[in-house]
Write an enzyme that holds these catalytic residues in place. Structure first.
Site, PDB file in Angstrom:
ATOM      1  N   ASP A  77       0.525  -0.716  -0.450  1.00  0.00           N
ATOM      2  CA  ASP A  77      -0.459   0.001   0.314  1.00  0.00           C
ATOM      3  C   ASP A  77       1.061   1.459  -0.200  1.00  0.00           C
ATOM      4  O   ASP A  77       1.737   1.635   1.331  1.00  0.00           O
ATOM      5  CB  ASP A  77      -1.053  -0.017   1.219  1.00  0.00           C
ATOM      6  N   ASP A 264      -2.190   5.218  -5.103  1.00  0.00           N
ATOM      7  CA  ASP A 264      -2.353   4.231  -4.115  1.00  0.00           C
ATOM      8  C   ASP A 264      -2.921   2.688  -4.352  1.00  0.00           C
ATOM      9  O   ASP A 264      -3.102   2.759  -5.283  1.00  0.00           O
ATOM     10  CB  ASP A 264      -3.874   5.057  -3.232  1.00  0.00           C
TER      11      ASP A 264
END
Length: 397
Positions: A77, A264
């Site tokens: 992430d 992201d």
């Protein structure tokens, strides 16, 4: 970052470690039963390359890391900054022991090098939160060591969101919780940066599923043309993200010009601001493409229409093309009752933000330079031989 509540099983091959004389190593890929990614916008709340294979379940990409000799599989992430894992006797593991057996959990008592710092951590997501205490232990990723790596240990349960363990590798002011900074500190890499390459969603579990993250190096075999290095743009509210300026078009429809975009990898979808998303829907209508609603908030359409769908983004003069094939999510991968001819649209309404997740990122090769606050991007390439280049200075353009 974001994760789904749906559960799928993916068959993944084992990959042997690369020869040591190539200066990089691969972590093995294995069969996992994982949580798939879903629409959930977060709250804004030897100096060689180290390569760890990422494995793709739907479009949730995971990487393995060893903590005190205990193997953990966590979702990578770029939108958060620390790794957090389930404690072995957490409520989550008691409720679903199978998932903890599959993805691993952390038992501090099994590691002689484990240390509880006594410092709490808390991360708020769009749905739920993760909290617990920070520990330090010896970490190994891709065969490279990072002694004294700091990470979060969560003793909670799935009622706080229902997502898997998260490996935050985003912008981080605390070097002790940054795996790339710790690899640099231990002398494993020269520069605090990493390159990422995502495979096609349809390749999950096949021998061609070769997603990877490479610390301290780039892989020129994963992109076409040249890399474009662009500065990270600071965001409001004190949050630190990989935010860059871009312009976007859908076909002949201008969506936005010189607006902020957040990259992201912990998010599955591409989210556009509401006005831009509505313009995109208008463009679909012009192409005679109709989205149908499915359970779980998914929007389906015939996969045969993918050839009509084409986005063009401009990042400081670097043009990136994202096709319908890049954006499409196989409908029956999410819901087995959905016909194989149906695709789910990988673009959705982002409210007041542009948040570019995996349906965008798999169209590019990206390099995240944490030392210089820069991001480098290029159009993704598939089928080229791998070519790892250790970075000791500038990222080559």
């Amino acid at each position: 970052m974001q994760f789904s509540l749906a559960t799928l099983t993916t068959l993944l091959a084992f990959v042997a470690a690369a020869p040591a004389n190539k200066g990089f190593v691969h972590a093995p890929i294995k069969k996992q039963s994982l949580q798939a990614a879903q629409s959930k916008i977060p709250n804004f709340a030897s100096s060689g390359p180290i390569t760890a294979e990422l494995y793709n379940e739907l479009m949730a990409y995971q990487v393995q890391i060893s903590l005190g000799g205990q193997t953990i599989s966590a979702s990578i992430d770029t939108g958060s900054e620390i790794l957090w894992v389930w404690e072995n006797d957490s409520i989550a593991c008691q409720v679903d022991q199978q998932d903890c057996d599959t993805d691993g959990s952390y038992n501090p008592k099994k590691s002689s090098t484990s240390k509880d710092t006594g410092v709490p951590f808390n991360i708020n997501y769009g749905k739920g939160h993760a909290d617990g205490y920070l520990y330090t232990d010896n970490a190994v990723i891709g065969g490279a060591s990072a002694p004294g790596f700091k990470f979060g240990v969560n003793s909670g349960d799935l009622s706080s969101g229902g997502f898997s363990m998260v490996f935050g590798i985003g912008v981080n002011s605390d070097a002790s919780t940054s795996i790339s900074a710790q690899l640099q500190k231990s002398g494993e890499i020269s520069r605090n940066l990493y390159g990422m390459s995502f495979s096609d969603a349809n390749l999950a579990g096949t021998s061609n599923d070769n997603s990877e993250i490479t610390f301290g190096a780039i892989n020129t075999g994963r992109y076409t043309g040249s890399l474009k290095t662009i500065p990270r743009v600071a965001t409001q509210g004190g949050y630190q993200h990989f935010s860059v300026s871009a312009s976007g078009k859908f076909g002949d429809v201008d969506l936005f010009d010189n607006d902020l975009v957040i990259l992201d990898s912990g998010t599955t979808m591409t989210y556009l601001k509401s006005d831009y998303y509505n313009a995109f829907l208008g463009g679909l209508e012009d192409l005679d493409i109709t989205l149908s609603d499915y359970s779980g908030g998914w929007h389906g359409y015939p996969c045969s229409e993918n050839s009509k769908i084409n986005f063009t983004y401009n990042f400081s003069g670097k043009e990136i093309t994202v096709t319908g094939h890049d954006l499409a999510i196989p409908g029956n991968a999410v819901n087995s009752n959905v016909d194989s001819s149906v695709c789910f649209m990988g673009v959705d309404d982002g409210g007041n933000m542009n948040l570019f997740g995996d349906t965008f990122l798999r169209a590019i090769y990206s390099v995240y330079d944490l030392e210089r606050d820069e991001v480098s991007i290029a159009q993704a390439a598939h089928g080229k031989p791998d070519n790892y280049v250790v970075i000791t200075g500038d990222v080559p353009n």
